[in-house]
Design a protein around this motif. Structure first.
Motif, short mmCIF file in Angstrom:
data_model
loop_
_atom_site.label_atom_id
_atom_site.label_comp_id
_atom_site.label_asym_id
_atom_site.label_seq_id
_atom_site.Cartn_x
_atom_site.Cartn_y
_atom_site.Cartn_z
N ILE A 55 0.81 -1.23 0.00
CA ILE A 55 0.00 0.00 0.00
C ILE A 55 0.84 1.27 0.00
CG2 ILE A 55 -1.96 -1.17 1.08
CD1 ILE A 55 -1.38 0.41 3.63
N ASN A 56 2.16 1.13 0.12
CA ASN A 56 3.04 2.30 0.00
C ASN A 56 3.89 2.16 -1.25
OD1 ASN A 56 2.36 3.77 2.43
ND2 ASN A 56 3.28 2.07 3.54
N LEU A 57 3.44 2.78 -2.32
CA LEU A 57 4.12 2.67 -3.61
C LEU A 57 4.75 4.01 -3.99
CD1 LEU A 57 1.35 0.60 -5.38
CD2 LEU A 57 3.60 -0.25 -4.68
N PRO A 58 5.78 4.01 -4.82
CA PRO A 58 6.48 5.26 -5.14
C PRO A 58 5.62 6.30 -5.85
CG PRO A 58 7.36 3.42 -6.43
CD PRO A 58 6.43 2.84 -5.43
N ARG A 149 5.21 13.95 11.01
CA ARG A 149 5.17 15.17 11.81
C ARG A 149 5.71 16.36 11.02
NH1 ARG A 149 7.26 13.34 15.96
NH2 ARG A 149 5.47 13.13 17.32
N GLU A 150 6.82 16.15 10.32
CA GLU A 150 7.41 17.21 9.49
C GLU A 150 6.37 17.73 8.48
OE1 GLU A 150 12.16 16.01 9.04
OE2 GLU A 150 10.73 15.38 7.52
N ILE A 151 5.71 16.80 7.82
CA ILE A 151 4.75 17.18 6.79
C ILE A 151 3.53 17.86 7.41
CG2 ILE A 151 3.11 16.23 5.09
CD1 ILE A 151 5.32 14.18 4.36
N LEU A 152 3.04 17.32 8.52
CA LEU A 152 1.84 17.88 9.15
C LEU A 152 2.09 19.30 9.66
CD1 LEU A 152 -1.08 17.33 9.75
CD2 LEU A 152 -0.43 16.22 11.88
N VAL A 153 3.26 19.55 10.21
CA VAL A 153 3.61 20.91 10.67
C VAL A 153 3.57 21.88 9.49
CG1 VAL A 153 5.51 22.34 11.52
CG2 VAL A 153 4.94 20.22 12.70
N ALA A 165 6.97 19.36 -0.70
CA ALA A 165 7.87 18.46 -1.45
C ALA A 165 9.19 19.15 -1.77
CB ALA A 165 7.17 17.99 -2.73
N ASP A 166 9.11 20.40 -2.20
CA ASP A 166 10.32 21.16 -2.55
C ASP A 166 11.22 21.35 -1.33
OD1 ASP A 166 9.38 21.35 -5.12
OD2 ASP A 166 8.62 23.40 -4.92
N GLN A 167 10.60 21.64 -0.18
CA GLN A 167 11.38 21.88 1.04
C GLN A 167 12.03 20.61 1.58
OE1 GLN A 167 9.52 24.15 4.14
NE2 GLN A 167 8.92 25.83 2.79
N LEU A 168 11.33 19.48 1.43
CA LEU A 168 11.83 18.21 1.98
C LEU A 168 12.59 17.37 0.96
CD1 LEU A 168 8.74 17.10 4.14
CD2 LEU A 168 10.80 18.29 4.91
N PHE A 169 12.69 17.91 -0.27
CA PHE A 169 13.40 17.22 -1.36
C PHE A 169 12.83 15.83 -1.63
CE2 PHE A 169 16.44 20.05 0.82
CZ PHE A 169 16.68 20.95 -0.22
N VAL A 170 11.51 15.77 -1.67
CA VAL A 170 10.83 14.51 -2.02
C VAL A 170 9.85 14.79 -3.15
CG1 VAL A 170 11.04 13.50 0.28
CG2 VAL A 170 9.01 14.86 -0.27
N THR A 174 4.77 11.68 -2.85
CA THR A 174 5.12 11.17 -1.51
C THR A 174 4.41 11.97 -0.43
OG1 THR A 174 7.29 10.48 -2.31
CG2 THR A 174 7.06 10.73 0.07
N VAL A 175 4.38 13.29 -0.60
CA VAL A 175 3.69 14.16 0.36
C VAL A 175 2.19 13.86 0.35
CG1 VAL A 175 3.16 16.55 1.01
CG2 VAL A 175 5.42 15.98 0.09
N SER A 176 1.63 13.73 -0.84
CA SER A 176 0.21 13.43 -0.99
C SER A 176 -0.14 12.09 -0.33
CB SER A 176 -0.15 13.39 -2.48
OG SER A 176 -1.50 13.03 -2.65
N SER A 177 0.74 11.11 -0.51
CA SER A 177 0.52 9.78 0.06
C SER A 177 0.55 9.84 1.59
CB SER A 177 1.60 8.82 -0.44
OG SER A 177 1.34 7.52 -0.02
N HIS A 178 1.52 10.57 2.16
CA HIS A 178 1.59 10.73 3.61
C HIS A 178 0.33 11.42 4.14
CE1 HIS A 178 5.44 9.19 4.88
NE2 HIS A 178 6.07 9.84 3.92
N ARG A 179 -0.13 12.44 3.44
CA ARG A 179 -1.32 13.19 3.86
C ARG A 179 -2.54 12.25 3.92
NH1 ARG A 179 -3.53 18.90 2.85
NH2 ARG A 179 -1.52 19.48 1.96
#
Length: 204
Positions: A55-58, A149-153, A165-170, A174-179
């Motif tokens: 369930i966690n795909l790139p 936590r990084e993303i939620l903040v 994504a730009d700030q975390l270099f991902v 990936t950000v959308s998936s975490h959300r």
């Protein structure tokens, strides 16, 4: 013969699964793909009986991918495969059409049993997932991972997925998936509810 398709982007896990299935006379592993996009392309050519899906795909969120596949191909049985043992994620995956949920700590026989069970239109949970579902809801809230936590903040600060994504270099996916995973993890409907819950419970 049960025709099977595996969606798994970690080569070691994919090879391990293939080795398990090769020993099973009743199971034929047609193919292993690494992304949601590859899966959807493959399904246009060939529909298996069962999909074993990480369930966690790139490139996609397994929760959404499961729902999409079931809408396109209702007769395919989907088995979720994950390291994520959060009650909200397990329930959401089943709500989206999965026939079972296997944790990656499962014994080999559990994966084979799960495939055979879903072919009989039964719902199957690996032992760890089953124990998680039996836990009462009033337990402490799940813990945020460091990345969550990084993303939620940053979401709470009003940043868009692309800015985060730009700030975390991902990758933005990936950000959308975490959300989306956090929404399911805490069983909330939208980002506003997620931020409120996180602040009230001092998660961020």
């Amino acid at each position: 013969m049960i025709n099977l398709l595996v969606v798994e982007d970690h080569p070691l896990v994919a090879e391990g699964l293939k080795a398990i299935f090769e020993r099973e006379k009743e199971i034929d592993c047609l193919s292993v793909v690494a992304t949601g996009k590859d899966l959807l392309t493959k399904l246009q050519q060939q529909q298996p009986d069962v999909i074993v899906m990480d369930i966690n795909l790139p490139d996609s969120n397994g929760l959404d991918l499961c729902k999409q596949v079931k809408e396109l191909y209702p007769s395919i049985h989907i088995l979720a495969l994950s390291i994520n043992n959060e009650k909200g994620i397990i329930k959401k995956m089943i709500d989206n059409g999965a026939s079972g949920y296997i944790l990656k700590d499962a014994a080999q026989y559990e994966i084979v049993d799960a495939i055979k069970a879903v072919m009989q239109r039964k719902t199957y949970y690996s032992l760890s997932a089953s124990m998680t579902l039996k836990k009462p809801d009033e337990m402490n809230l799940p813990v945020l991972t460091r990345r969550e936590r990084e993303i939620l903040v940053k979401i709470a600060d009003g940043l868009t997925n692309q800015q985060i994504a730009d700030q975390l270099f991902v990758d933005v996916s990936t950000v959308s998936s975490h959300r989306k995973n956090m929404l399911a993890k805490y069983d909330v409907q939208n980002t506003a509810q997620l931020i409120k819950l996180a602040i009230v419970n001092k998660l961020i």
